[in-house]
Design a protein around this motif. Structure first.
Motif, PDB file in Angstrom:
ATOM      1  N   PRO A   1       0.878  -1.117  -0.075  1.00  0.00           N
ATOM      2  CA  PRO A   1       0.137  -0.020  -0.029  1.00  0.00           C
ATOM      3  C   PRO A   1       0.919   1.197  -0.071  1.00  0.00           C
ATOM      4  CG  PRO A   1      -0.535  -1.404   2.047  1.00  0.00           C
ATOM      5  CD  PRO A   1       0.472  -2.226   1.145  1.00  0.00           C
ATOM      6  N   PHE A   2       2.014   1.166   0.576  1.00  0.00           N
ATOM      7  CA  PHE A   2       2.798   2.345   0.788  1.00  0.00           C
ATOM      8  C   PHE A   2       3.257   2.767  -0.712  1.00  0.00           C
ATOM      9  CE2 PHE A   2       7.042   4.433   1.001  1.00  0.00           C
ATOM     10  CZ  PHE A   2       6.792   5.443   1.719  1.00  0.00           C
ATOM     11  N   LEU A   3       3.921   1.581  -1.350  1.00  0.00           N
ATOM     12  CA  LEU A   3       4.401   1.892  -2.666  1.00  0.00           C
ATOM     13  C   LEU A   3       3.428   2.230  -3.942  1.00  0.00           C
ATOM     14  CD1 LEU A   3       7.154  -1.123  -2.770  1.00  0.00           C
ATOM     15  CD2 LEU A   3       7.464   1.461  -2.639  1.00  0.00           C
ATOM     16  N   ASP A   4       2.106   1.625  -3.466  1.00  0.00           N
ATOM     17  CA  ASP A   4       0.944   1.955  -4.640  1.00  0.00           C
ATOM     18  C   ASP A   4       0.755   3.689  -4.269  1.00  0.00           C
ATOM     19  OD1 ASP A   4       0.755  -0.547  -5.191  1.00  0.00           O
ATOM     20  OD2 ASP A   4      -1.004  -0.914  -3.982  1.00  0.00           O
ATOM     21  N   THR A   5       0.659   3.995  -3.042  1.00  0.00           N
ATOM     22  CA  THR A   5       0.597   5.444  -2.701  1.00  0.00           C
ATOM     23  C   THR A   5       1.793   6.351  -3.573  1.00  0.00           C
ATOM     24  OG1 THR A   5      -0.593   4.925  -0.827  1.00  0.00           O
ATOM     25  CG2 THR A   5       0.402   7.385  -1.107  1.00  0.00           C
ATOM     26  N   VAL A   6       3.033   6.097  -3.167  1.00  0.00           N
ATOM     27  CA  VAL A   6       4.163   6.592  -3.968  1.00  0.00           C
ATOM     28  C   VAL A   6       4.024   6.427  -5.502  1.00  0.00           C
ATOM     29  CG1 VAL A   6       6.702   6.522  -4.308  1.00  0.00           C
ATOM     30  CG2 VAL A   6       5.734   6.226  -1.936  1.00  0.00           C
ATOM     31  N   GLN A   7       3.442   5.468  -6.002  1.00  0.00           N
ATOM     32  CA  GLN A   7       3.385   5.231  -7.548  1.00  0.00           C
ATOM     33  C   GLN A   7       2.417   6.367  -7.920  1.00  0.00           C
ATOM     34  OE1 GLN A   7       2.832   1.433  -8.906  1.00  0.00           O
ATOM     35  NE2 GLN A   7       2.221   2.284 -10.986  1.00  0.00           N
ATOM     36  N   THR A   8       1.529   6.623  -7.131  1.00  0.00           N
ATOM     37  CA  THR A   8       0.349   7.687  -7.741  1.00  0.00           C
ATOM     38  C   THR A   8       1.014   8.961  -7.720  1.00  0.00           C
ATOM     39  OG1 THR A   8      -1.461   6.415  -6.855  1.00  0.00           O
ATOM     40  CG2 THR A   8      -1.786   8.649  -7.034  1.00  0.00           C
ATOM     41  N   LEU A   9       1.966   9.332  -6.668  1.00  0.00           N
ATOM     42  CA  LEU A   9       2.653  10.678  -6.461  1.00  0.00           C
ATOM     43  C   LEU A   9       3.701  10.680  -7.695  1.00  0.00           C
ATOM     44  CD1 LEU A   9       2.921  10.676  -2.562  1.00  0.00           C
ATOM     45  CD2 LEU A   9       1.497  12.138  -4.235  1.00  0.00           C
ATOM     46  N   PHE A  10       4.157   9.574  -7.957  1.00  0.00           N
ATOM     47  CA  PHE A  10       5.307   9.756  -9.006  1.00  0.00           C
ATOM     48  C   PHE A  10       4.657   9.589 -10.416  1.00  0.00           C
ATOM     49  CE2 PHE A  10       8.653   6.514  -7.101  1.00  0.00           C
ATOM     50  CZ  PHE A  10       9.101   7.604  -6.501  1.00  0.00           C
ATOM     51  N   GLU A  11       3.233   9.431 -10.494  1.00  0.00           N
ATOM     52  CA  GLU A  11       2.639   9.516 -11.505  1.00  0.00           C
ATOM     53  C   GLU A  11       2.288  10.972 -12.186  1.00  0.00           C
ATOM     54  OE1 GLU A  11      -0.611   6.432 -11.379  1.00  0.00           O
ATOM     55  OE2 GLU A  11       0.727   5.004 -12.048  1.00  0.00           O
ATOM     56  N   GLU A  12       2.093  11.738 -10.711  1.00  0.00           N
ATOM     57  CA  GLU A  12       1.647  13.173 -10.793  1.00  0.00           C
ATOM     58  C   GLU A  12       2.762  14.029 -10.851  1.00  0.00           C
ATOM     59  OE1 GLU A  12      -1.307  14.784 -10.656  1.00  0.00           O
ATOM     60  OE2 GLU A  12      -2.339  12.879 -10.521  1.00  0.00           O
ATOM     61  N   GLY A  13       4.207  13.353 -10.844  1.00  0.00           N
ATOM     62  CA  GLY A  13       5.134  14.124 -11.369  1.00  0.00           C
ATOM     63  C   GLY A  13       6.258  14.203 -10.063  1.00  0.00           C
TER      64      GLY A  13
END
Length: 144
Positions: free
Chosen positions: A65-77
């Motif tokens: 779940p932590f890496l999924d959250t980070v992935q969303t933030l990476f996708e946003e830039g």
């Protein structure tokens, strides 16, 4: 206070906003079990210069779940994540409860991200056990 009111609009909803030189810093807690977009606006996500996290993934159940959250933030830039990590899985032989260093590396690698240990500090627990705390940088793209 008054200084908080002079912050950019997208920062005003954050609880912890500080003026640093000519810029601003803000902290926002995120619940990894909820979509990021329910917690931060797109404007807030795009303005992230670095994600900083500490001791967040010690339990194996927290890693995905932590890496999924980070992935969303990476996708946003968001350009990178700095996280402190204290391997505990190796200390408790056979325990599947705790995230190991190898599982962190494998999980990051499976997402196609880069990972690098940028610092570490040995420490001695009160019971005399020797351990380390690492500072790890994770980036959305592998670098050579």
């Amino acid at each position: 206070g008054e200084e908080h009111q002079r912050a950019p609009n997208w920062l005003r909803d954050c609880e912890h906003v500080e003026r640093i030189g000519e810029g601003w810093a803000a902290a926002a807690p995120l619940d990894w079990t909820k979509p990021v977009k329910e917690q931060l606006s797109s404007e807030q996500c795009r303005a992230i210069n670095v994600i900083v996290a500490s001791d967040c993934i010690f339990l194996e159940a927290l890693l995905k779940p932590f890496l999924d959250t980070v992935q969303t933030l990476f996708e946003e830039g968001a350009p990178s994540l700095l996280i402190s990590f204290q391997p505990r899985g190796e200390r408790i032989m056979g325990s599947a409860l705790f995230t190991t260093e190898q599982h962190l590396v494998n999980s990051v690698d499976a997402r196609g991200w880069g990972i690098q240990i940028i610092g570490w500090k040995p420490l001695t627990r009160t019971d005399g056990t020797k351990e380390i705390v690492m500072i790890v940088e994770i980036e959305p793209e592998k670098t050579s």
